[in-house]
Scaffold this motif. Structure first.
Motif, mmCIF file in Angstrom:
data_model
loop_
_atom_site.group_PDB
_atom_site.id
_atom_site.type_symbol
_atom_site.label_atom_id
_atom_site.label_comp_id
_atom_site.label_asym_id
_atom_site.label_seq_id
_atom_site.Cartn_x
_atom_site.Cartn_y
_atom_site.Cartn_z
ATOM 1 N N ARG A 353 -86.585 70.387 -118.774
ATOM 2 C CA ARG A 353 -86.481 71.059 -117.476
ATOM 3 C C ARG A 353 -86.308 72.562 -117.649
ATOM 4 N NH1 ARG A 353 -82.842 66.686 -114.423
ATOM 5 N NH2 ARG A 353 -84.304 66.199 -112.745
ATOM 6 N N LEU A 378 -88.995 62.249 -116.606
ATOM 7 C CA LEU A 378 -88.139 61.731 -115.538
ATOM 8 C C LEU A 378 -88.139 60.207 -115.538
ATOM 9 C CD1 LEU A 378 -89.154 64.325 -112.818
ATOM 10 C CD2 LEU A 378 -86.861 64.044 -113.797
ATOM 11 N N LYS A 383 -85.176 58.344 -113.707
ATOM 12 C CA LYS A 383 -85.034 59.086 -112.448
ATOM 13 C C LYS A 383 -86.339 58.967 -111.660
ATOM 14 C CE LYS A 383 -81.817 62.273 -114.623
ATOM 15 N NZ LYS A 383 -80.542 62.506 -113.998
ATOM 16 N N GLY A 385 -86.949 58.390 -108.491
ATOM 17 C CA GLY A 385 -87.035 59.124 -107.227
ATOM 18 C C GLY A 385 -87.498 60.550 -107.465
ATOM 19 N N GLU A 386 -86.912 61.162 -108.481
ATOM 20 C CA GLU A 386 -87.294 62.537 -108.806
ATOM 21 C C GLU A 386 -88.729 62.602 -109.306
ATOM 22 O OE1 GLU A 386 -84.619 65.298 -110.895
ATOM 23 O OE2 GLU A 386 -83.150 63.678 -110.744
ATOM 24 N N ALA A 387 -89.118 61.567 -110.049
ATOM 25 C CA ALA A 387 -90.495 61.536 -110.564
ATOM 26 C C ALA A 387 -91.480 61.542 -109.398
ATOM 27 C CB ALA A 387 -90.702 60.304 -111.434
ATOM 28 N N ARG A 388 -91.140 60.744 -108.380
ATOM 29 C CA ARG A 388 -92.046 60.682 -107.245
ATOM 30 C C ARG A 388 -92.052 62.006 -106.478
ATOM 31 N NH1 ARG A 388 -91.648 56.123 -102.714
ATOM 32 N NH2 ARG A 388 -89.529 56.920 -102.764
ATOM 33 N N SER A 389 -90.893 62.642 -106.373
ATOM 34 C CA SER A 389 -90.921 63.906 -105.630
ATOM 35 C C SER A 389 -91.629 64.998 -106.437
ATOM 36 C CB SER A 389 -89.524 64.336 -105.189
ATOM 37 O OG SER A 389 -88.635 64.329 -106.258
ATOM 38 N N MET A 390 -91.647 64.846 -107.762
ATOM 39 C CA MET A 390 -92.411 65.812 -108.557
ATOM 40 C C MET A 390 -93.920 65.644 -108.283
ATOM 41 S SD MET A 390 -91.761 67.190 -112.272
ATOM 42 C CE MET A 390 -91.206 68.776 -111.817
ATOM 43 N N ASP A 393 -94.440 67.519 -105.274
ATOM 44 C CA ASP A 393 -94.345 68.941 -105.626
ATOM 45 C C ASP A 393 -95.664 69.482 -106.135
ATOM 46 O OD1 ASP A 393 -91.742 69.404 -105.046
ATOM 47 O OD2 ASP A 393 -91.305 70.275 -107.024
#
Length: 449
Positions: A353, A378, A383, A385-390, A393
């Motif tokens: 990161r 991720l 993680k 959820g974060e992977a999906r929001s990336m 992004d």
DNA sequence: CTAGGGTTAG
């Protein structure tokens, strides 16, 4: 496609080359250098206009519409440029649904144009027509066209060779194509020294490493002497095939034959030393490079760091990354991505990161490769959820996820038994038509960058 | 206008 922009900047660029200021004043009537480009500009405008008219007619083709007659009525002056543009348009429009029609219309136009004007075909237009047949799975017709171009005295080129080779599903067939080109009298292998190097280079571009070994053997049998390009391609193939000991054997041969290594040779060895987790030798090689006046550049450090990262030696990665910066080489997207991948492999998500943030601060834009590495990291850290929001992004930043990125996410979700989310992502993939990817694989895998 | 550094997993 990009013809518009071409027309606009070309005169300005040529003016710059001639030492004329790029700040052309539009009101200046005496500024006649622009006028001298008008005929040329006019010619391409005409071609563009006529391409549209031809495409429009071809689109109407059917049992109730004689497109040849309609084309005749246009009374066009058929040029190589027109033929090229029309065929390119057809080539780009091919999908898995319209293959038959594209092949038929393309060939109809190809034949028609040849009847109008003898000079409107060359090796290039034959290559384009063959590529259309290749992408439409009309392989027989493609082979017939290869014979025709040879009979008509057009030379085959590296492009012809690539098109033929990419349609060969099996290794035996590929070898036959290679044999044909080695023996061909009409193979235009320029700018290479001999056809062997042209063939070797083509094979490298499409990742045919075993064939590279075979062609090299043929070359030696025919008593051709290899040069540094030949050796580099061969070593690259050995490297990709995992035959590291043989890479060294080739290096030995290079020395015996008095051929000098070049920057590509050094790059290959930095790759080898990185993958072999041998930072000490790598450091010696970097020093040697400087001594012989071959200053290491970003790609050299990147090759090395990539290998070391895969070998799990993060300390060495960081060392060479810093050394690179100290040498005045700024890391680029590829280099940052390699570092991030290294951290991800070593389960160091936070460091990955940090690198990701650093690259953005330094003005390097992450691309699909970078995002894929981060998403993988991720996922490894669970993680999701974060992977999906990336994924969201990257989209919002204009970097569209491709088949690989989706696969990374879906595979990891499945492994973690998160089936509902995996299905959700797969539906998204489908909505984007990425399931057809497999069908198009042959089309893109072998395309030159 | 001679190539060159990066992604999934199989």
């Amino acid at each position: 496609m990009d013809f518009d922009s071409n027309l606009d900047w070309k005169p300005v660029v040529e003016g710059t080359l001639l030492g004329i200021s790029t700040q052309v004043n539009d009101d200046d009537e005496e500024n006649d250098f622009r006028h001298s480009f008008l005929p040329r500009r006019r010619f391409f405008e005409d071609v563009r206009f006529n391409v549209e008219r031809v495409i429009e007619i071809l689109q109407q083709d059917g049992p109730d519409f004689d497109s040849k007659l309609a084309l005749n009525k246009l009374r066009l002056k058929v040029s190589i440029y027109l033929v090229r543009e029309v065929l390119l348009r057809i080539l780009r429009s091919i999908t898995h649904l319209n293959k038959c029609r594209c092949a038929r219309l393309g060939f109809k136009f190809f034949v028609w144009s040849g009847e109008q004007e003898k000079q409107c075909h060359n090796s290039n237009t034959y290559n384009l027509m063959m590529k259309i047949f290749a992408d439409c799975n009309e392989l027989k017709k493609m082979w017939i066209l290869l014979d025709e171009m040879t009979i008509k005295g057009f030379s085959t080129t590296a492009r012809t060779f690539n098109i033929m080779l990419c349609t060969c599903g099996e290794a035996g067939m590929r070898k036959k194509v290679v044999e044909r080109f080695i023996q061909s009298k009409t193979f235009n292998f320029r700018p290479f020294k001999h056809s062997f190097n042209a063939i070797l280079h083509s094979l490298l571009v499409i990742n045919q490493y075993r064939l590279i070994e075979w062609v090299y053997q043929q070359m030696i049998l025919e008593k051709h002497s290899p040069d540094i390009l030949t050796y580099n391609v061969l070593m690259y193939a050995k490297l990709r095939l995992g035959k590291l000991d043989q890479v060294y054997r080739v290096l030995h041969e290079i020395g015996m034959n008095g051929v000098s290594p070049d920057l590509h040779t050094y790059n290959i060895f930095l790759h080898v030393l990185g993958a072999g987790d041998n930072p000490l030798e790598a450091r010696n090689l970097l020093i040697h490079m400087k001594e012989v006046g071959c200053e290491p550049r970003v790609i050299h450090f990147t090759s090395l760091i990539h290998g070391l990262g895969r070998a799990g030696n993060l300390e060495a990665c960081e060392h060479f990354f810093n050394e690179m910066v100290q040498n005045g080489c700024m890391p680029d997207v590829v280099c940052y991505t390699v570092m991030i991948t290294g951290y991800v492999v070593a389960n160091e998500l936070e460091k990955a990161r940090a690198m990701f943030d650093e690259m953005i601060i330094n003005g390097q834009l992450p691309n699909v490769f970078t995002y894929n590495a981060m998403i993988r990291g991720l996922c490894v850290a669970k993680k999701f959820g974060e992977a999906r929001s990336m994924l969201r992004d990257m989209e919002s930043r204009g970097c569209n996820p491709n088949f690989v990125v989706y696969s990374t996410l879906v595979d990891n979700l499945r492994k973690a038994r998160k089936f509902p989310m995996a299905r959700e992502i797969m539906r998204e993939m489908e909505a984007r038509g990425l399931y057809h990817y497999v069908d198009l694989l042959a089309k893109y895998r072998y395309r030159r960058r």
